[in-house]
Every structure is written in structure tokens, then in C-alpha cells.
Design an enzyme around this catalytic site. Structure first.
Site, PDB file in Angstrom:
ATOM      1  N   LYS A  50       7.821   8.369  -0.601  1.00 32.36           N
ATOM      2  CA  LYS A  50       8.662   9.387   0.012  1.00 32.36           C
ATOM      3  C   LYS A  50       9.449  10.223  -0.995  1.00 32.36           C
ATOM      4  CE  LYS A  50       8.177   8.742   4.573  1.00 32.36           C
ATOM      5  NZ  LYS A  50       7.841   9.831   5.526  1.00 32.36           N
ATOM      6  N   SER A 303       1.896   1.975  -0.336  1.00 30.69           N
ATOM      7  CA  SER A 303       2.840   3.085  -0.199  1.00 30.69           C
ATOM      8  C   SER A 303       4.297   2.707  -0.367  1.00 30.69           C
ATOM      9  CB  SER A 303       2.652   3.754   1.165  1.00 30.69           C
ATOM     10  OG  SER A 303       2.812   2.797   2.203  1.00 30.69           O
TER      11      SER A 303
END
Length: 329
Positions: A50, A303
Site C-alpha cells: 500500500k 502483499s
């Protein structure tokens, strides 16, 4: 969204965002019969991908906009990234989250100096608070996924994959609101059009998959999951990621809680990596035999790592679905 937008994002935040390693997985390569590489994006500064999108978005704002402050709804990782990116540029972030967001993610966002608002029991309710703050206080919204600068930032991960594994035939990417999946797919297919990109998510509240099946963005019930970072809707007024995922993803595969837990255990026991449930879905899909027509090297995106360590320990000790009672209630 073009490859030039993604390349510009990479230049814009050079020095602020890590280029993460892509390493071979002997165990998964043996299982699949082709080279499997793990893209260690959970080693990113804030513990997830992110930071790429948040940093690109903040750097794309004017000085006046940064001075007003930024605001976003988050399931945790975007909030942490935006708080970090805003503080680095002298801006203040306000992060709105639902009660489903794990406390370890909430406390880290507070530690980074953000103003934290806990609202309701879904991402959609948190988003309503964001929109109120934009209207009443003039804050600048930086959405977690449905924003061109955010998608372009996430797409830089796809550029790195192609550079690090030039012959990649398949990329496995977690999908929630679609910012990561859309950006990665745009970058990978611009550089290697024949490469398949498959999105992976949990069975509980798979918003993008349900929306693609319906042919338009739809509401889904948000439920507790090991892959909590993949929770939330895609927005009924989705402008960017729904179209891109529809056009660019080759498939979306759903995973059970037990399969996600197995992926987390494999990451720890075989790869010596601590990943959250959302970060383990690619490994989980390979272990569960849900990927078909494997005909060349595979890149698996890990991730994020921002899992509560007590929860991680329970999964390592054999728990397959810590939330089954809540989900059934």
C-alpha cells in the site's frame, strides 16, 4: 491508466519506496513443476504494498492540498501507508476504519501520528465518515484503491516483477478493491501481453468477484476473515478498478479460510516468511491445486505482513478458521 502513468509513479517516489526482492521458492517450484518466485512485498517499509499507491497519491497533490490534510477509509494497510506517506511530506492523515479492523493495525496507524476514527462495522460505513470529513472540513480524500494515482503506484510492483522475472508466464495477485490487481495487470500486460494475471481472494465477502459476475459493482456482506485486508466493497460508483479488473484479469479464484491458513503456514514453515492472510492467498491457491494450465514461471505476490502475532501463532498451531463462530452468527 497507461504504462507511462506507472513508469512516472516509479520515478516520482524513487528513494521513498523500496524495490522489494523476488526470490525463488524451491518447495513451490518442485510442487508446480515450473520456477516459482515470491515477490516479497511484505518487506515494504510499512509492511505492505500500500505504500506505493499512497506515496504516489500524496506526492501528486499540490502543496495547498497537502496542507489541508488527507483522509481515507481503510482496512488497515492503506491507512498505515497513508499515515506514513503524509507524515513524510508534512501533512496530517485522518484514517477511518470499521470495528472489524484488527487492533494491531489500528495502533500502528496511531503511532504514525494519524487521526484515527473507528466507525461502524464495514468499509462502506467508514467511507461515509470520510465523505463527511471531506465535505465539512475540506480534507483531501486519498481512496485505498479506486484512484488513478493509487493504481499507478501499485502498478510499479508489476514493473519490478517483469524486470526481476523476464520470462514470467503467470502472476498471482491478491484482489480486494482492485487497486493492486489492476495496477499490476496493467504493468505486466503492457510489458508482456501473453502473461496471465490471476486475482485471488477469500470466499467471505469477495466484492470484486461478485461485482464482475454481476456485470456491475455490487454490495457484499463484509465478514471476519484471516484475509481481513481483502475485506470491504469496491464502491457502487467505482470509476477505475472495476473496469480495469474486468478487462485485464484472466480470472479470480476464491479461497476458503482453511486454504488461506495453509498458505500462511507454508510461508512460515517452508519459506521462513511471516505473512498475513491476504498476503498468503497466492501460496494458498498453489497448495490447493486451484491454478490450472501452468506453462511457465510463476510470480506470487506476498502483499503484506501486518498480522496480529497472536492470531499468527494460533494459525501456526493448526487453527484453520478462528472466525467461524463470528461468521456463522
Amino acid at each position: 491508466m497507461t504504462i507511462e502513468d506507472i513508469e512516472a509513479a516509479a520515478r516520482r517516489f524513487s528513494g521513498r519506496v523500496l524495490t522489494t526482492p523476488l526470490v525463488a521458492s524451491p518447495s513451490l517450484s518442485k510442487r508446480c513443476g515450473v520456477p516459482v518466485g515470491l515477490k516479497l512485498e511484505h518487506h515494504q517499509t510499512t509492511g505492505s504494498f500500500k505504500l506505493r499507491g499512497a506515496t504516489n497519491a500524496v506526492l501528486s497533490l499540490s502543496n495547498e492540498e497537502r496542507a489541508r490534510g488527507v483522509v481515507a477509509a481503510s482496512t488497515g494497510n492503506h491507512g498505515r501507508a497513508l499515515a506514513h506517506a503524509a507524515r513524510a511530506e508534512g501533512s496530517l492523515a485522518t484514517i477511518c476504519m470499521s470495528h472489524l479492523v484488527p487492533e494491531n493495525k489500528v495502533s500502528e496507524i496511531r503511532r504514525l501520528g494519524a487521526d484515527v476514527r473507528i466507525v461502524g462495522s464495514s468499509q462502506d460505513e467508514a467511507q461515509e465518515e470520510v465523505e463527511r470529513l471531506v465535505a465539512e472540513k475540506g480534507l483531501v480524500m486519498v481512496p485505498p484503491f479506486d484512484h488513478p494515482a493509487v493504481v499507478a503506484g501499485q502498478g510499479t510492483l508489476g514493473l519490478e516483477i517483469v524486470e526481476q522475472m523476464p520470462d514470467v508466464a503467470l502472476v498471482l495477485v491478491p484482489v480486494s478493491g482492485g487497486g493492486l490487481a489492476a495496477g499490476v495487470a496493467a504493468a505486466v500486460k503492457a510489458r508482456r501481453p501473453a502473461t496471465r494475471v490471476i486475482g485471488l481472494t477469500m470466499e467471505r465477502g469477495a466484492a470484486m468477484q461478485a461485482s464482475l459476475a454481476a456485470g456491475k459493482p455490487v454490495l457484499v456482506e463484509e465478514q471476519p476473515s484471516l484475509a481481513d485486508s481483502l475485506g470491504g466493497g469496491i464502491g457502487l460508483d467505482n470509476r477505475v478498478t472495476f473496469r480495469m479488473c474486468r478487462e485485464l484479469l484472466d480470472d479470480i479464484i476464491l479461497l476458503t479460510e482453511g486454504e488461506i491458513a495453509a498458505g500462511m503456514r507454508h510461508a512460515y514453515a517452508e519459506e521462513r516468511e511471516i505473512v498475513e492472510g491476504a498476503g498468503a492467498v497466492g501460496i494458498a491457491a498453489l497448495l490447493a491445486g486451484k491454478i490450472n494450465d501452468i506453462d511457465g514461471p510463476i510470480a506470487v505476490i506476498l502483499s503484506g505482513r501486518n498480522v496480529h502475532m497472536g492470531l499468527h501463532l494460533s494459525v501456526m498451531n493448526g487453527e484453520t478458521d478462528p472466525f467461524r463462530k463470528e461468521a456463522a452468527a
